[in-house]
Design a protein around this motif. Structure first.
Motif, PDB file in Angstrom:
ATOM      1  N   HIS A  55      11.583  14.545  14.190  1.00 35.72           N
ATOM      2  CA  HIS A  55      11.566  15.600  13.178  1.00 35.72           C
ATOM      3  C   HIS A  55      10.215  15.690  12.463  1.00 35.72           C
ATOM      4  O   HIS A  55       9.803  16.772  12.043  1.00 35.72           O
ATOM      5  N   LEU A  56       9.513  14.564  12.348  1.00 38.78           N
ATOM      6  CA  LEU A  56       8.156  14.625  11.816  1.00 38.78           C
ATOM      7  C   LEU A  56       7.259  15.448  12.740  1.00 38.78           C
ATOM      8  O   LEU A  56       6.472  16.284  12.280  1.00 38.78           O
ATOM      9  N   THR A  59       8.136  19.173  12.605  1.00 39.29           N
ATOM     10  CA  THR A  59       7.667  19.875  11.414  1.00 39.29           C
ATOM     11  C   THR A  59       6.394  20.649  11.727  1.00 39.29           C
ATOM     12  O   THR A  59       6.203  21.785  11.266  1.00 39.29           O
ATOM     13  N   THR A 186      13.548  21.257   9.877  1.00 40.89           N
ATOM     14  CA  THR A 186      12.916  19.968  10.183  1.00 40.89           C
ATOM     15  C   THR A 186      12.157  19.421   8.976  1.00 40.89           C
ATOM     16  O   THR A 186      12.095  18.204   8.773  1.00 40.89           O
ATOM     17  N   SER A 190      13.148  15.781   7.667  1.00 45.96           N
ATOM     18  CA  SER A 190      12.111  14.743   7.614  1.00 45.96           C
ATOM     19  C   SER A 190      12.025  14.133   6.224  1.00 45.96           C
ATOM     20  O   SER A 190      11.918  12.907   6.072  1.00 45.96           O
ATOM     21  N   LEU A 194      12.789  10.193   5.344  1.00 44.87           N
ATOM     22  CA  LEU A 194      11.798   9.359   4.674  1.00 44.87           C
ATOM     23  C   LEU A 194      12.360   8.762   3.399  1.00 44.87           C
ATOM     24  O   LEU A 194      12.042   7.620   3.034  1.00 44.87           O
ATOM     25  N   TRP A 207       3.959   4.827  16.349  1.00 45.01           N
ATOM     26  CA  TRP A 207       3.054   5.958  16.175  1.00 45.01           C
ATOM     27  C   TRP A 207       2.365   6.372  17.466  1.00 45.01           C
ATOM     28  O   TRP A 207       1.863   7.503  17.557  1.00 45.01           O
TER      29      TRP A 207
END
Length: 257
Positions: A55-56, A59, A186, A190, A194, A207
């Motif tokens: 979802h990050l 975005t 999203t 996100s 978080l 990452w």
């Protein structure tokens, strides 16, 4: 955070992100399913963390994709308004459920349902000339699609796009509208992840794929809207049916083994 990330390590994820977003932008689905499957099955990342990472990435990719659909006039703004708020509410609820409860019990049933919808859309594209009409059931789809998207790491496009098409919505504007709405969904999901998961789940190894998916997805995002605008309606409907059936059947297989 990005120290030690090499181009060679990123390239496979860039390719996956490019392919997944190309399909998603053109057909209104598949980025979350493909990416989440990769992160969970191949890398062994926890479902909540994987969904947060996807979802990050989305975005950014949905922002570029949505803007591209707007520029290509693929957006039905009335439909957008009806989907937006229910989708956001469902997304927040789904993110909360995934970070607090086990939502895997219902996933096989959802995937079986989507596989059947995909087959129906494929049959309809082959046997019938589509007659477009304004969909009546919209808000419940937004709520369900947002919830399943957050809880399952992907589901907004398959649930919302497919069910709107079953109701007779025009494929091009349906895909463009669902993609554009997904940016706001999203973004909300996100932020919710978080808040609940925090930063501790995002290790350096995490990452590597996320950055690769982001690069590939952003590069591919403008092309999906162009394909959706130019493809014939029957072909577009057929491709949606094939992709929905294939991804849902694979997810159902994974959930049952």
């Amino acid at each position: 955070m990005f120290a030690g990330i090499t181009l060679a390590e990123m390239l496979p994820y860039v390719a996956v992100g490019f392919a997944a977003q190309l399909v998603d932008g053109a057909l209104g689905m598949a980025f979350g399913v493909i990416s989440s499957t990769l992160l969970v099955s191949v890398l062994g990342i926890a479902p909540a963390t994987a969904s947060a990472g996807v979802h990050l990435v989305e975005t950014m990719t949905t922002g570029v994709s949505g803007l591209s659909h707007v520029l290509h006039r693929n957006v039905n703004w009335r439909l957008f308004a009806r989907l937006l708020i229910p989708g956001i509410i469902g997304g927040v609820l789904g993110a909360y459920v995934l970070t607090t409860l086990d939502a895997s019990v219902t996933r096989p049933f959802v995937m079986a349902y989507l596989s059947a919808i995909g087959l129906y859309l494929l049959f309809r594209a082959i046997r019938f000339t589509p007659h477009h009409r304004e969909p009546k059931i919209v808000e419940p789809l937004g709520l369900a699609g947002g919830f399943l998207d957050a809880a399952g790491g992907g589901g907004w496009g398959p649930v919302v796009t497919s069910n709107l098409l079953v109701q007779g919505a025009q494929p091009r504007t349906t895909i463009g509208t669902v993609n554009t709405t997904e940016f706001f969904l999203t973004l909300t999901i996100s932020a919710t992840f978080l808040f609940h998961v925090g930063a501790q789940g995002f290790t350096p190894d995490f990452w590597h794929p996320v950055l690769g998916l982001l690069v590939g997805g952003v590069v591919a995002a403008p092309f999906g809207a162009m394909f959706a605008k130019r493809m014939p309606v029957r072909l577009l409907l057929s491709l949606v049916g094939v992709v929905l059936t294939a991804t849902s059947a694979f997810s159902l297989y994974r959930a049952l083994i």
